[in-house]
Write a protein that holds these residues in place. Structure first.
Motif, PDB file in Angstrom:
ATOM      1  N   VAL A  34     -45.397  50.407  17.384  1.00  0.00           N
ATOM      2  CA  VAL A  34     -44.602  49.192  17.179  1.00  0.00           C
ATOM      3  C   VAL A  34     -43.906  48.809  18.478  1.00  0.00           C
ATOM      4  O   VAL A  34     -43.915  47.644  18.895  1.00  0.00           O
ATOM      5  CB  VAL A  34     -43.578  49.386  16.046  1.00  0.00           C
ATOM      6  CG1 VAL A  34     -42.631  48.209  15.956  1.00  0.00           C
ATOM      7  CG2 VAL A  34     -44.286  49.606  14.716  1.00  0.00           C
ATOM      8  N   LEU A  35     -43.307  49.781  19.139  1.00  0.00           N
ATOM      9  CA  LEU A  35     -42.583  49.499  20.372  1.00  0.00           C
ATOM     10  C   LEU A  35     -43.519  49.080  21.509  1.00  0.00           C
ATOM     11  O   LEU A  35     -43.218  48.148  22.260  1.00  0.00           O
ATOM     12  CB  LEU A  35     -41.758  50.724  20.768  1.00  0.00           C
ATOM     13  CG  LEU A  35     -40.709  51.155  19.731  1.00  0.00           C
ATOM     14  CD1 LEU A  35     -40.005  52.421  20.194  1.00  0.00           C
ATOM     15  CD2 LEU A  35     -39.721  50.043  19.461  1.00  0.00           C
ATOM     16  N   VAL A  36     -44.663  49.745  21.635  1.00  0.00           N
ATOM     17  CA  VAL A  36     -45.630  49.371  22.662  1.00  0.00           C
ATOM     18  C   VAL A  36     -46.124  47.949  22.414  1.00  0.00           C
ATOM     19  O   VAL A  36     -46.219  47.137  23.344  1.00  0.00           O
ATOM     20  CB  VAL A  36     -46.804  50.367  22.718  1.00  0.00           C
ATOM     21  CG1 VAL A  36     -47.953  49.828  23.569  1.00  0.00           C
ATOM     22  CG2 VAL A  36     -46.339  51.713  23.242  1.00  0.00           C
ATOM     23  N   GLY A  37     -46.434  47.633  21.164  1.00  0.00           N
ATOM     24  CA  GLY A  37     -46.869  46.280  20.832  1.00  0.00           C
ATOM     25  C   GLY A  37     -45.846  45.234  21.228  1.00  0.00           C
ATOM     26  O   GLY A  37     -46.191  44.173  21.757  1.00  0.00           O
ATOM     27  N   SER A  38     -44.586  45.532  21.016  1.00  0.00           N
ATOM     28  CA  SER A  38     -43.530  44.597  21.387  1.00  0.00           C
ATOM     29  C   SER A  38     -43.456  44.409  22.900  1.00  0.00           C
ATOM     30  O   SER A  38     -43.247  43.299  23.387  1.00  0.00           O
ATOM     31  CB  SER A  38     -42.178  45.080  20.853  1.00  0.00           C
ATOM     32  OG  SER A  38     -42.149  44.952  19.449  1.00  0.00           O
ATOM     33  N   GLY A  79     -51.149  34.756  16.047  1.00  0.00           N
ATOM     34  CA  GLY A  79     -50.304  34.524  17.208  1.00  0.00           C
ATOM     35  C   GLY A  79     -49.502  35.757  17.525  1.00  0.00           C
ATOM     36  O   GLY A  79     -49.542  36.763  16.813  1.00  0.00           O
ATOM     37  N   PRO A  80     -48.750  35.682  18.602  1.00  0.00           N
ATOM     38  CA  PRO A  80     -47.979  36.860  18.991  1.00  0.00           C
ATOM     39  C   PRO A  80     -46.886  37.166  17.978  1.00  0.00           C
ATOM     40  O   PRO A  80     -46.201  36.252  17.516  1.00  0.00           O
ATOM     41  CB  PRO A  80     -47.382  36.488  20.350  1.00  0.00           C
ATOM     42  CG  PRO A  80     -47.590  35.038  20.506  1.00  0.00           C
ATOM     43  CD  PRO A  80     -48.604  34.586  19.532  1.00  0.00           C
ATOM     44  N   PRO A  81     -46.749  38.414  17.617  1.00  0.00           N
ATOM     45  CA  PRO A  81     -45.693  38.778  16.671  1.00  0.00           C
ATOM     46  C   PRO A  81     -44.340  38.738  17.362  1.00  0.00           C
ATOM     47  O   PRO A  81     -44.252  38.729  18.586  1.00  0.00           O
ATOM     48  CB  PRO A  81     -46.053  40.211  16.273  1.00  0.00           C
ATOM     49  CG  PRO A  81     -46.770  40.743  17.470  1.00  0.00           C
ATOM     50  CD  PRO A  81     -47.524  39.571  18.052  1.00  0.00           C
ATOM     51  N   PRO A  82     -43.278  38.742  16.574  1.00  0.00           N
ATOM     52  CA  PRO A  82     -41.959  38.828  17.195  1.00  0.00           C
ATOM     53  C   PRO A  82     -41.773  40.201  17.834  1.00  0.00           C
ATOM     54  O   PRO A  82     -42.560  41.117  17.597  1.00  0.00           O
ATOM     55  CB  PRO A  82     -41.001  38.645  16.011  1.00  0.00           C
ATOM     56  CG  PRO A  82     -41.782  39.047  14.820  1.00  0.00           C
ATOM     57  CD  PRO A  82     -43.213  38.703  15.120  1.00  0.00           C
ATOM     58  N   HIS A  83     -40.754  40.333  18.642  1.00  0.00           N
ATOM     59  CA  HIS A  83     -40.430  41.632  19.228  1.00  0.00           C
ATOM     60  C   HIS A  83     -39.853  42.506  18.123  1.00  0.00           C
ATOM     61  O   HIS A  83     -38.884  42.130  17.464  1.00  0.00           O
ATOM     62  CB  HIS A  83     -39.418  41.466  20.360  1.00  0.00           C
ATOM     63  CG  HIS A  83     -39.100  42.751  21.045  1.00  0.00           C
ATOM     64  ND1 HIS A  83     -38.234  43.678  20.514  1.00  0.00           N
ATOM     65  CD2 HIS A  83     -39.543  43.272  22.206  1.00  0.00           C
ATOM     66  CE1 HIS A  83     -38.161  44.709  21.322  1.00  0.00           C
ATOM     67  NE2 HIS A  83     -38.934  44.481  22.356  1.00  0.00           N
ATOM     68  N   PHE A  84     -40.453  43.666  17.890  1.00  0.00           N
ATOM     69  CA  PHE A  84     -39.951  44.605  16.893  1.00  0.00           C
ATOM     70  C   PHE A  84     -39.166  45.690  17.608  1.00  0.00           C
ATOM     71  O   PHE A  84     -39.671  46.324  18.523  1.00  0.00           O
ATOM     72  CB  PHE A  84     -41.096  45.238  16.094  1.00  0.00           C
ATOM     73  CG  PHE A  84     -41.874  44.246  15.288  1.00  0.00           C
ATOM     74  CD1 PHE A  84     -41.285  43.578  14.237  1.00  0.00           C
ATOM     75  CD2 PHE A  84     -43.199  43.986  15.584  1.00  0.00           C
ATOM     76  CE1 PHE A  84     -41.997  42.662  13.482  1.00  0.00           C
ATOM     77  CE2 PHE A  84     -43.931  43.085  14.842  1.00  0.00           C
ATOM     78  CZ  PHE A  84     -43.326  42.418  13.788  1.00  0.00           C
TER      79      PHE A  84
END
Length: 115
Positions: A34-38, A79-84
């Motif tokens: 989750v953090l890497v994705g953000s 689309g790009p997700p929000p920052h988690f």
């Protein structure tokens, strides 16, 4: 065979499109995912361009470098997700999307609950 070349494709060249499932691999379930994705979010357009590898769909050349990206435009969560900030934050956003019926089920989010 003369005139025939191999071609890597992220979508099936032959056959009808079907659904995919994520494996139970721990790399898909980690808080770090989750953090890497953000943190990769600002680079998403570059990563999509670099990973374009799906020109075929339903046994034909679509003339797009990444037909998978074009198909994804139909999804309400494209689309790009929000920052988690955490797995819990992800869970809350996922629950909100499900409650608002913006997604049919968690499978549309392409992830399972991070551990």
């Amino acid at each position: 065979m003369p005139g025939v070349r191999g071609h890597a494709s992220g979508t099936p060249v032959l056959g009808a499109p079907g659904s995919t499932t994520l494996r139970g691999d721990p790399r898909y379930l980690a808080e770090e995912a989750v953090l890497v994705g953000s943190h990769l979010r600002p680079w998403s357009q570059v990563l999509v361009a670099l990973s374009a590898n799906s020109p075929f769909w339903a046994e034909r050349d679509t003339r797009y470098a990444s037909w998978r990206t074009m198909v994804a435009h139909a999804l309400p969560v494209f689309g790009p997700p929000p920052h988690f900030s955490s797995a819990e934050h992800f869970d809350q956003v996922a629950a909100d999307l499900l409650e608002a019926e913006a997604v049919v089920d968690e499978g549309m989010l392409l992830v399972t609950r991070p551990a």
